[in-house]
Design an enzyme around this catalytic site. Structure first.
Site, short mmCIF file in Angstrom:
data_model
loop_
_atom_site.label_atom_id
_atom_site.label_comp_id
_atom_site.label_asym_id
_atom_site.label_seq_id
_atom_site.Cartn_x
_atom_site.Cartn_y
_atom_site.Cartn_z
N GLY A 1 0.84 -1.21 -0.10
CA GLY A 1 0.04 0.16 0.08
C GLY A 1 0.84 1.27 -0.03
O GLY A 1 1.97 1.49 0.75
N ALA B 1 -2.14 5.65 4.25
CA ALA B 1 -1.34 4.63 5.52
C ALA B 1 -0.22 4.28 5.05
O ALA B 1 1.02 4.59 5.91
CB ALA B 1 -2.35 3.37 5.84
N CYS C 1 -9.51 11.67 -0.29
CA CYS C 1 -10.54 12.56 0.15
C CYS C 1 -10.93 13.76 -0.70
O CYS C 1 -11.83 14.33 -0.81
CB CYS C 1 -10.45 12.91 1.51
SG CYS C 1 -9.85 11.73 2.49
N ALA D 1 -1.07 -2.27 4.33
CA ALA D 1 -1.99 -1.18 4.42
C ALA D 1 -2.57 -1.01 2.86
O ALA D 1 -2.44 -0.15 1.95
CB ALA D 1 -0.99 0.15 4.48
N GLY E 1 -4.84 1.53 8.57
CA GLY E 1 -5.58 2.28 7.67
C GLY E 1 -6.85 1.41 7.71
O GLY E 1 -7.40 0.89 8.30
#
Lengths: 448, 448
Positions: free
Chosen positions: B9, B13, B44, B111, B281
């Site tokens: 990941g 995270a 986001c 993550a 995460g």
């Protein structure tokens, strides 16, 4: 027979005390009085009305006559309390025509507030040294501006002094501020934080002179200038913002105990050393929640909270006041400035060993347009690792961060807990890593 | 030999874990990987880029290639971890060309995040059901708008669904939102608070259909509409925002324990049940600080905090994660919406007896122009009188009030303490009586 409650004062503290008393006892006879023409207005709003942000001074009256009628409060304007007899439980009052009267009370609340103080400087007796405390003061300065004042001088770089200087500058006047201490906002900010605000104000055109005491008022009858730090400054509008002092004369004369801070001493129930006599607002001293020592916390928020407690108790209810942290904010131009708890300076003065954490961050992520700079300084007591104070300067979102840190201080949050606190984020509203959390990280490094 | 840290990941995270590991061990070999073309960007931000608030999707990349070079992090893009062997401490990876490799690790951090979930609805296999999780997803929707999409439908009225619907509406499209439950934002707000947000969104022109389950996807190969609540809705852009599910397949296959919430179980140090394997995460479950029960808290703020703890521990340091309150905010048009702790609904579900306090107030005094409405609901546990949750909807100043109440919940503040808290005020910035304090007053009335 209904309970008789008399309240000396009809501003923030007086009116809130009256309202709380009314809610506690629906049948009490409640009388409150003020020397002034207006009651129940917001003095905090005066500099902002002067600066043109509020359409008129009259708008500042938060409690209109209809409120007093609705709450069945007997309001006496332009009326002075001249004497309290705590033995016979009476208050002597005098109206503007000189008519005297004696009021009987069951409970008395002293909410006499504070007055702007002018130190014993040579020439202090001259006319025209203007203060800014009442709506009338605000109107006088407003009129002076309309009459073509050119170069105002504000003496004192505290909150009121600077709010007034900002308002004058916003009205297009080239304003000078003279401060005895080496920094502005000495009661609110540490010198390192105050420096940032001073630079911003200077960039906006305000002439700020620190480390300059006012040595003399010049002029024949009317003041026409000052000597400050050996320098003569001529001015057509001289405003005294040296600070305020608790109005305690009436209380003192009645034998009510005054504390070491020169404010009226009260219990947690806001009762003075005399039974059935309460006090609230700018005239009383408070207990600082961190130091547990008496302090003068002459803020509107404190006044209304103390007044509510005093009003409930005076009307036969039960309430206590928990103490203060002095949480306070203001806005100069586009900059918000706030404080809660102790500054590093006052923490040291109170004997606390501290470390500080400082961070400069932004109010939004880099990628989201419109983020503004924000600077946070937190003060941490070394052994307990508890947060004891915070100062914030930023373009937005300062007030509620001050409230958040006030809650943290009140609940004895450690800096380690703050560094791990659960915080909220969305791109238009905050950074992923909340700046308060980053400030805690910075302080933690010094504790390892 | 240097410590070898492998991180599966490379988003919120993954990157924060890598950065924390690097700060803890300057000599470690750190490798992180993502299936995607971009690493270290803010998911986001995608709806806000789509809505036109952020100039381009590329701006969302918070950690550019130079960051990975500077931190000496070995970043593998478009690379998938296919298998973990916890006995031999290896990870098998495969790049986009199909080339496979086996990485040795001393510490591993999982993550893997979460994926947008589409329920087993008839026709789910059809092409063109669009999700919004990655920059590529955002660009696809952006392209569809450029190509002249007319009537988008968003399935799901959670945070992502509504942020996307708002963005589409801001781009001038008449947008429909379909939600199975009788209210919008069911994980964030109680029905009474959600109603206010729904009305506001409807006023802005978004067509919101609640209590309508999606029953079928229509179309031959490509989806051209849905049946929801018995009604056929034709649409040229169908977006699935049913929710996200933790990506735990890789972990499961490796024998790593999964919790009752279907997230990876970890210790306070973010270590899984397998030694030297950490997780952080959206793929892990967390402990809710109020209920002390496991929960899925799939937020960016939680991810980076957990990742920091995982990174420090994976690199031989020591850190713990304290749990979550789920503090979360967003902005729809000019309205800010936030939550922390438990809603009334979830508090009841967790077996808590509660009272609530609700207040509608303003963000400035009546006399100061520009004040906006703010609505606060607090949830209080009845016996302890402790604050356990809060929801706020307002025109401004919501985020930091959520943080303030998050601190209060974390430090077990009672509603009585909140009603007496020391808060900050100035006319341009707040009301004298802070709305959070007024909400506490309202709750207290129900406890007397």
């Amino acid at each position: 027979m209904p309970r008789r409650i008399v309240i000396v004062g009809a501003h923030a503290a007086g009116v809130d005390a009256a309202a709380a008393a009314r809610k506690t006892d629906r049948t009490a006879e409640i009388t409150l009085m003020t020397k002034q023409k207006h009651a129940g207005y917001s003095p905090c709003g005066i500099p902002f009305a002067l600066g043109g942000h509020i359409p008129s001074f009259e708008k500042l009256v938060v409690f209109p006559p209809s409120f007093f009628r609705m709450m069945k409060l007997n309001l006496l304007l332009e009326t002075t309390a001249t004497n309290i007899d705590t033995k016979n439980k009476t208050v002597e009052i005098e109206d503007k025509t000189g008519k005297q009267e004696t009021l009987q009370y069951g409970s008395l609340i002293i909410a006499t507030g504070a007055y702007p103080f002018v130190p014993p400087i040579k020439g202090r007796e001259k006319q025209g040294i203007q203060v800014l405390r009442t709506i009338e003061d605000g109107k006088k300065i407003d009129q002076a501006i309309a009459n073509g004042v050119k170069a105002p001088v504000v003496m004192g770089a505290g909150l009121i002094g600077l709010e007034t200087a900002v308002a004058l500058q916003e009205r297009g006047l080239r304003t000078t501020v003279v401060e005895l201490l080496p920094q502005i906002l000495p009661a609110m900010l540490d010198a390192d934080m105050a420096k940032n605000v001073q630079e911003m104000l200077q960039e906006k055109g305000i002439n700020i002179m620190v480390s300059k005491g006012v040595e003399e008022f010049l002029g024949t009858d009317k003041v026409t200038g000052i000597i400050a730090g050996g320098e003569q400054i001529n001015s057509d509008l001289i405003i005294a913002a040296f600070g305020i002092r608790a109005n305690t004369e009436l209380a003192k004369k009645a034998g009510i105990a005054i504390g070491e801070t020169r404010g009226i001493k009260t219990s947690m129930r806001m009762e003075t050393n005399v039974k059935d006599v309460y006090a609230a607002g700018d005239c009383v001293e408070s207990i600082n929640m961190v130091t547990q020592r008496p302090t003068l916390c002459q803020l509107g928020t404190t006044a209304v909270k103390q007044a509510k407690v005093a009003g409930i108790n005076a009307a036969g209810g039960y309430a206590v006041f928990n103490g203060v942290l002095g949480s306070s904010v203001t806005k100069f131009f586009d900059t918000e400035i706030g404080v809660t708890g102790l500054t590093e300076f006052f923490a040291k003065k109170a004997g606390l060993e501290t470390v500080v954490g400082r961070i400069t961050s932004k109010t939004r992520p880099e990628y989201y347009p419109g983020g503004l700079s924000i600077k946070i300084k937190i003060v941490v007591e070394k052994e307990s690792q508890r947060l004891v104070g915070a100062q914030i300067i930023g373009g937005e979102q300062v007030t509620q961060r001050i409230n958040a840190l006030s809650f943290a201080i009140q609940k004895q949050m450690t800096v380690r807990e703050l560094a791990k606190a659960d915080t909220a984020y969305a791109p238009p509203l905050n950074e992923t890593w909340e700046p308060m959390v980053l400030a805690a990280e910075m302080a933690l490094r010094k504790l390892r």
